[in-house]
Scaffold this active site. Structure first.
Site, PDB file in Angstrom:
ATOM      1  N   CYS A 129     -11.008  -2.693  -1.278  1.00  0.00           N
ATOM      2  CA  CYS A 129     -10.461  -2.198  -0.012  1.00  0.00           C
ATOM      3  C   CYS A 129      -9.280  -1.261  -0.252  1.00  0.00           C
ATOM      4  O   CYS A 129      -8.624  -0.844   0.707  1.00  0.00           O
ATOM      5  CB  CYS A 129     -10.041  -3.362   0.881  1.00  0.00           C
ATOM      6  SG  CYS A 129      -8.752  -4.410   0.181  1.00  0.00           S
ATOM      7  N   GLU A 166     -13.054   1.795   1.901  1.00  0.00           N
ATOM      8  CA  GLU A 166     -13.705   0.758   1.101  1.00  0.00           C
ATOM      9  C   GLU A 166     -14.634   1.457   0.110  1.00  0.00           C
ATOM     10  O   GLU A 166     -15.318   2.424   0.461  1.00  0.00           O
ATOM     11  CB  GLU A 166     -14.533  -0.184   1.996  1.00  0.00           C
ATOM     12  CG  GLU A 166     -13.728  -0.968   2.999  1.00  0.00           C
ATOM     13  CD  GLU A 166     -13.361  -2.367   2.510  1.00  0.00           C
ATOM     14  OE1 GLU A 166     -13.951  -2.831   1.521  1.00  0.00           O
ATOM     15  OE2 GLU A 166     -12.469  -2.973   3.141  1.00  0.00           O
TER      16      GLU A 166
END
Length: 363
Positions: A321, A355
């Site tokens: 992330c 991401e």
């Protein structure tokens, strides 16, 4: 947002990744897009009271909440349509019930592609039987789950979770998603992430899998179809409880779950420490023949000792992330592995957050 605006922000993110990972010998990056609107499965709003009226409120980032910078709204195009259509109905019901409106501070929404929705009402007052009666009528009228919170108090009327059903390569997996627990906020992109990871696993298709930071078993369940056995670790008690429920409801029998942090597992695997938490689950690490490891770490990335552990595995599937910490971690991992596949998942459109995923194979 227009299609053109979405494509521009997507192109900007792709360009950023290309520059950041220019030194990492990436193959072409596979890009998974998001809907341009109605993509968030979670949303939370302050409630702004103005006399007898109240509204959902957002404030200018970095500024103190005040009448001068309040942005009042009745719906929110970023939120999934389940939330967006519910917002004005909920607000009208709250206006009509003083017990629900008085001292209401915040509203949180959690919904699913399967249509299950939970509303959390947060107050600056103690919630009594009168509030419970009014909230129960609200839940029945709107067809949603309702939960109440105030300082030191949590009132669950029926349940404090929703059930999601995600389609991963034409197979449906059920997930319990807890109020206050971590879940992927963009379910459509989450399905893309799961499918990408499964496609990598199908290519490997051998041995056992270790998963660190497994959460509620989001990746664990579909990945288990492509390995002999899976050992998944997670430190959060609530996530572990949800993962156990998810494993059972999906009738998966080749997953063992240990409540350990990544650092603790590294100590156990390298023989530095023994853990009763492994013994109590009848987990013997010597029984596993790990070919692969899957990691989806927090934004801070992976610590040095765990990175050294990962280097022992033939295959590393890394979902990140935070591309900055992924890049930092790759400086170590690329001394023993090479990137075979790379992906970008537009989980958070119109924000700087990215991401990404890589499959690394040992040289």
């Amino acid at each position: 947002m227009t299609t053109a605006a979405y494509q521009q922000q997507l192109s900007d993110k792709q360009l950023y990744l290309e520059h950041l990972f220019a030194d990492c010998a990436f193959p072409p990056v596979q890009v998974f897009t998001s809907p341009a609107s109605h993509y968030r499965m979670r949303a939370e709003f302050r409630i702004w009271h103005d006399g007898d009226e109240c509204s959902y409120a957002m404030f200018t980032p970095g500024e103190k909440a005040s009448a001068g910078n309040v942005h009042k709204l009745r719906n929110f195009s970023v939120a999934h349509e389940n939330i967006n259509s519910l917002m004005p109905k909920l607000l009208d019901c709250i206006h009509a019930r003083e017990l629900l409106k008085a001292r209401l501070f915040q509203v949180e929404f959690l919904t699913t592609l399967a249509g299950d929705t939970l509303v959390t009402l947060i107050y600056h007052k103690k919630l009594d039987d009168g509030w419970m009666h009014a909230a129960s009528k609200l839940a029945a009228e709107l067809g949603v789950q309702v939960l109440g919170r105030s300082r030191g108090q949590k009132v669950v009327l029926e349940r404090d979770y929703v059930i999601e059903r995600l389609n991963v390569n034409q197979e449906i997996f059920q997930y319990k998603q807890l109020e206050g627990g971590f879940t992927q906020p963009n379910a459509e992109v989450c399905q893309s992430m799961l499918s990408w990871a499964v496609n990598v696993a199908q290519t490997i298709n051998t041995g056992d899998l270790l998963e660190l930071y497994c959460g509620n078993g989001n990746f664990t369940l579909p990945l288990s179809r492509h390995f002999r056995r899976v050992l998944a670790t997670e430190v959060s008690k609530t996530s572990v409880q949800a993962a156990r429920w998810n494993i059972a409801i999906n009738q998966i029998t080749n997953i063992a779950l240990a409540r350990l942090s990544a650092e603790e597992f590294t100590e156990a695997y390298t023989g530095v420490r023994t853990f009763q938490r492994l013994a109590s689950e009848h987990i013997n690490l010597a029984d596993y023949q790990f070919s692969s490891v899957f990691v989806d770490p927090p934004r801070a990335g992976i610590d040095q000792a765990t990175l050294e552990l990962l280097q022992k595995f033939d295959n590393i599937i890394y979902v990140s992330c935070n591309p900055v910490t992924l890049h930092e971690n790759l400086q170590i991992l690329l001394t023993t592995h090479e990137v075979k596949r790379a992906a970008m998942f537009d989980q958070f459109p119109f924000t700087p957050h990215i991401e990404s995923g890589v499959w690394l194979k040992k040289r």
